[in-house]
Enzyme design. Structure first.
Site, PDB file in Angstrom:
ATOM      1  N   ARG A 199       1.123  -1.326   0.284  1.00 54.26           N
ATOM      2  CA  ARG A 199       0.244  -0.165   0.303  1.00 54.26           C
ATOM      3  C   ARG A 199       0.956   1.231  -0.047  1.00 54.26           C
ATOM      4  O   ARG A 199       0.750   2.463  -0.538  1.00 54.26           O
ATOM      5  CB  ARG A 199      -0.541  -0.238   1.427  1.00 54.26           C
ATOM      6  CG  ARG A 199      -1.638  -1.124   1.542  1.00 54.26           C
ATOM      7  CD  ARG A 199      -2.821  -0.517   0.528  1.00 54.26           C
ATOM      8  NE  ARG A 199      -2.773  -1.136  -0.517  1.00 54.26           N
ATOM      9  CZ  ARG A 199      -3.142  -2.411  -1.203  1.00 54.26           C
ATOM     10  NH1 ARG A 199      -2.459  -3.260  -0.564  1.00 54.26           N
ATOM     11  NH2 ARG A 199      -2.706  -2.856  -2.590  1.00 54.26           N
ATOM     12  N   GLN A 249     -10.472   9.894   6.791  1.00 55.50           N
ATOM     13  CA  GLN A 249     -10.584   8.645   6.493  1.00 55.50           C
ATOM     14  C   GLN A 249      -9.283   7.814   6.083  1.00 55.50           C
ATOM     15  O   GLN A 249      -8.684   6.612   6.258  1.00 55.50           O
ATOM     16  CB  GLN A 249     -11.514   7.861   6.125  1.00 55.50           C
ATOM     17  CG  GLN A 249     -13.197   8.150   7.207  1.00 55.50           C
ATOM     18  CD  GLN A 249     -14.631   7.871   6.119  1.00 55.50           C
ATOM     19  OE1 GLN A 249     -14.526   6.983   6.465  1.00 55.50           O
ATOM     20  NE2 GLN A 249     -15.046   8.154   5.601  1.00 55.50           N
ATOM     21  N   ASN A 250      -8.542   8.929   5.074  1.00 52.55           N
ATOM     22  CA  ASN A 250      -7.167   8.153   4.168  1.00 52.55           C
ATOM     23  C   ASN A 250      -6.024   7.806   4.655  1.00 52.55           C
ATOM     24  O   ASN A 250      -5.727   8.675   5.639  1.00 52.55           O
ATOM     25  CB  ASN A 250      -7.309   8.830   3.025  1.00 52.55           C
ATOM     26  CG  ASN A 250      -8.762   8.906   2.461  1.00 52.55           C
ATOM     27  OD1 ASN A 250      -9.409   7.514   2.282  1.00 52.55           O
ATOM     28  ND2 ASN A 250      -8.443   9.835   0.785  1.00 52.55           N
ATOM     29  N   HIS A 282      -8.035   6.888  10.601  1.00 55.01           N
ATOM     30  CA  HIS A 282      -7.066   6.348  10.636  1.00 55.01           C
ATOM     31  C   HIS A 282      -5.789   5.707  10.764  1.00 55.01           C
ATOM     32  O   HIS A 282      -5.501   4.574   9.534  1.00 55.01           O
ATOM     33  CB  HIS A 282      -8.081   5.240   9.016  1.00 55.01           C
ATOM     34  CG  HIS A 282      -9.781   5.135   9.647  1.00 55.01           C
ATOM     35  ND1 HIS A 282     -11.157   5.271   8.316  1.00 55.01           N
ATOM     36  CD2 HIS A 282     -10.703   5.046  10.931  1.00 55.01           C
ATOM     37  CE1 HIS A 282     -12.033   4.883   9.321  1.00 55.01           C
ATOM     38  NE2 HIS A 282     -11.914   5.030  10.440  1.00 55.01           N
ATOM     39  N   THR A 317     -16.727   8.805   0.007  1.00 56.40           N
ATOM     40  CA  THR A 317     -17.163   8.478   1.575  1.00 56.40           C
ATOM     41  C   THR A 317     -18.257   7.470   1.478  1.00 56.40           C
ATOM     42  O   THR A 317     -19.172   7.966   0.862  1.00 56.40           O
ATOM     43  CB  THR A 317     -16.637   8.960   3.073  1.00 56.40           C
ATOM     44  OG1 THR A 317     -17.030   7.466   3.681  1.00 56.40           O
ATOM     45  CG2 THR A 317     -17.585   9.510   3.285  1.00 56.40           C
ATOM     46  N   SER A 318     -18.177   6.505   1.687  1.00 60.62           N
ATOM     47  CA  SER A 318     -19.979   5.490   1.333  1.00 60.62           C
ATOM     48  C   SER A 318     -20.467   5.286   3.091  1.00 60.62           C
ATOM     49  O   SER A 318     -21.026   5.282   2.939  1.00 60.62           O
ATOM     50  CB  SER A 318     -19.273   3.791   1.551  1.00 60.62           C
ATOM     51  OG  SER A 318     -18.894   3.119   2.051  1.00 60.62           O
TER      52      SER A 318
HETATM   53  N1  LIG Z   1      -6.734   6.338  -0.178  1.00 63.41           N
HETATM   54  C1  LIG Z   1      -6.364   5.467   1.730  1.00 63.41           C
HETATM   55  O1  LIG Z   1      -6.004   5.907   2.180  1.00 63.41           O
HETATM   56  C2  LIG Z   1      -7.343   4.857   1.406  1.00 63.41           C
HETATM   57  C3  LIG Z   1      -7.777   3.946   0.574  1.00 63.41           C
HETATM   58  C4  LIG Z   1      -9.018   3.096   0.762  1.00 63.41           C
HETATM   59  C5  LIG Z   1      -9.671   2.778   1.364  1.00 63.41           C
HETATM   60  N2  LIG Z   1      -9.082   3.160   2.793  1.00 63.41           N
HETATM   61  C6  LIG Z   1      -9.908   3.646   4.326  1.00 63.41           C
HETATM   62  O2  LIG Z   1     -10.871   2.931   3.589  1.00 63.41           O
HETATM   63  C7  LIG Z   1     -11.739   2.668   4.528  1.00 63.41           C
HETATM   64  C8  LIG Z   1     -13.707   2.784   3.887  1.00 63.41           C
HETATM   65  O3  LIG Z   1     -13.917   3.892   4.096  1.00 63.41           O
HETATM   66  P1  LIG Z   1     -14.338   4.759   3.080  1.00 63.41           P
HETATM   67  O4  LIG Z   1     -15.834   5.206   2.786  1.00 63.41           O
HETATM   68  O5  LIG Z   1     -13.436   5.927   2.724  1.00 63.41           O
HETATM   69  O6  LIG Z   1     -13.841   4.143   1.736  1.00 63.41           O
HETATM   70  P2  LIG Z   1     -15.250   3.421   0.402  1.00 63.41           P
HETATM   71  O7  LIG Z   1     -14.351   2.525  -0.442  1.00 63.41           O
HETATM   72  O8  LIG Z   1     -16.695   2.397   1.319  1.00 63.41           O
HETATM   73  O9  LIG Z   1     -16.330   4.188  -0.221  1.00 63.41           O
HETATM   74  C9  LIG Z   1     -15.784   4.945  -1.026  1.00 63.41           C
HETATM   75  C10 LIG Z   1     -16.574   5.939  -1.745  1.00 63.41           C
HETATM   76  O10 LIG Z   1     -15.678   6.657  -2.606  1.00 63.41           O
HETATM   77  C11 LIG Z   1     -16.912   6.865  -4.087  1.00 63.41           C
HETATM   78  N3  LIG Z   1     -16.208   6.856  -5.040  1.00 63.41           N
HETATM   79  C12 LIG Z   1     -15.570   6.537  -5.849  1.00 63.41           C
HETATM   80  N4  LIG Z   1     -14.728   7.125  -7.173  1.00 63.41           N
HETATM   81  C13 LIG Z   1     -14.929   8.232  -6.652  1.00 63.41           C
HETATM   82  C14 LIG Z   1     -14.533   9.110  -7.025  1.00 63.41           C
HETATM   83  N5  LIG Z   1     -13.549   8.987  -8.365  1.00 63.41           N
HETATM   84  N6  LIG Z   1     -14.652  10.517  -6.671  1.00 63.41           N
HETATM   85  C15 LIG Z   1     -14.855  10.653  -5.361  1.00 63.41           C
HETATM   86  N7  LIG Z   1     -15.609   9.192  -4.738  1.00 63.41           N
HETATM   87  C16 LIG Z   1     -16.139   8.498  -5.638  1.00 63.41           C
HETATM   88  C17 LIG Z   1     -17.294   4.982  -3.979  1.00 63.41           C
HETATM   89  O11 LIG Z   1     -19.372   5.967  -4.426  1.00 63.41           O
HETATM   90  C18 LIG Z   1     -17.971   5.596  -2.241  1.00 63.41           C
HETATM   91  O12 LIG Z   1     -19.525   5.898  -2.678  1.00 63.41           O
HETATM   92  C19 LIG Z   1     -11.666   3.906   5.662  1.00 63.41           C
HETATM   93  O13 LIG Z   1     -11.379   3.876   6.181  1.00 63.41           O
HETATM   94  C20 LIG Z   1     -10.238   4.443   5.029  1.00 63.41           C
HETATM   95  O14 LIG Z   1      -9.166   4.535   6.200  1.00 63.41           O
HETATM   96  C21 LIG Z   1      -8.179   4.640   2.600  1.00 63.41           C
END
Ligand SMILES: NC(=O)c1ccc[n+]([C@@H]2O[C@H](COP(=O)([O-])OP(=O)(O)OC[C@H]3O[C@@H](n4cnc5c(N)ncnc54)[C@H](O)[C@@H]3O)[C@@H](O)[C@H]2O)c1
Length: 234
Positions: free
Chosen positions: A56, A86-87, A104, A176-177
């Site tokens: 990652r 949350q990223n 997170h 975010t979902s």
């Molecule tokens: N980049 C990172 O650091 C990363 C990546 C993946 C997951 N996470 C972690 O995953 C957990 C999951 O929760 P979450 O709600 O953040 O993720 P999630 O995967 O549950 O939801 C992602 C959301 O992003 C939307 N989406 C997809 N493409 C998009 C775009 N181009 N522009 C805007 N929105 C878009 C989707 O429709 C969805 O609602 C978090 O706790 C986070 O810490 C972090």
């Protein structure tokens, strides 16, 4: 200056090439949560967990902030901007945002894997992408683990995030979902006078308080769309 709070999730970084978790091509399609993102997984197979986060980290280091990260950073000229994310990536910081709360964790940092590690406040910068269980230790002698809040762990930064949104004038939720608690509860903490937006390509499928306007767009399109309106607000 008006206070503008951005609350971002994995979708914020999707246009930087970083997978979300729950979309059909998301990370959890390839890994089981229990195998890589829980304290039990670390106890069972720390090598596997370390390898997962090393991958990652490598991917995140090669990614660049997208136009939405950059637009949010530029807004600091006109607003008191706070980002709550949350990223675990550092793309908001690399875009230039100066006030970022990581709910997170932050994959560029490591912390002790000893008892009570979830509440640890001592963080170690990770050089490059690789952490090695046999080489990298913290001061108390335990191997370093990623500074990531795993499923089932406490979210110590949540209280700061709650304080931060309570006097927001503008609140923008992006990508975010809203499935991961307690952090998803933040959308209920904003004051009544606050203008609230939710930018997500699946925004129309989300149940939200009536205060929110839905913008069914990606992060970069949605921020571009809001930019003109924001320019009239400061
Ligand atoms: N980049 C990172 O650091 C990363 C990546 C993946 C997951 N996470 C972690 O995953 C957990 C999951 O929760 P979450 O709600 O953040 O993720 P999630 O995967 O549950 O939801 C992602 C959301 O992003 C939307 N989406 C997809 N493409 C998009 C775009 N181009 N522009 C805007 N929105 C878009 C989707 O429709 C969805 O609602 C978090 O706790 C986070 O810490 C972090």
């Amino acid at each position: 200056m008006k206070k503008l709070v951005v609350f971002s999730g994995a979708g914020m970084s999707a246009e930087s090439g970083i997978n979300t978790f729950r979309d059909s091509d998301g990370l959890w399609e390839q890994y089981r949560i229990e195998d890589v993102a829980t304290p039990e997984a670390w106890k069972r197979d720390p090598e596997l967990v370390q390898r997962f986060y090393n991958q990652r980290r490598k991917h995140i280091l090669s990614a660049k902030p997208n136009a939405a990260h950059l637009l949010i950073a530029e807004l600091e000229e006109f607003f008191d901007v706070h980002v709550i994310t949350q990223n675990i990536d550092d793309l908001h910081e690399r875009a230039g945002s100066s006030q970022v709360i990581h709910l997170h964790g932050n994959i560029r940092l490591a912390k002790s894997s000893g008892p009570n590690a979830e509440y640890s406040t001592e963080f170690y910068p990770v050089e490059g992408s690789e952490q090695d269980l046999s080489k990298h230790f913290c001061k108390d002698g335990y191997p370093l683990r990623p500074h990531v809040v795993w499923f089932g762990e406490a979210v110590p930064a949540y209280a700061d995030a709650q304080d931060c949104v309570q006097d927001a004038d503008i609140f923008i939720v992006i990508g975010t979902s809203l499935q991961v608690y307690p952090v998803a509860g933040l959308i209920h903490e904003i004051p009544a006078h606050c203008s609230a937006y939710y930018i997500d390509p699946k925004a129309d499928q989300q149940q939200l308080p009536p205060q929110f306007q839905k913008i069914v767009m990606t992060a970069t399109q949605g921020m571009q769309h809001l930019k003109e309106w924001l320019e009239q607000q400061h």
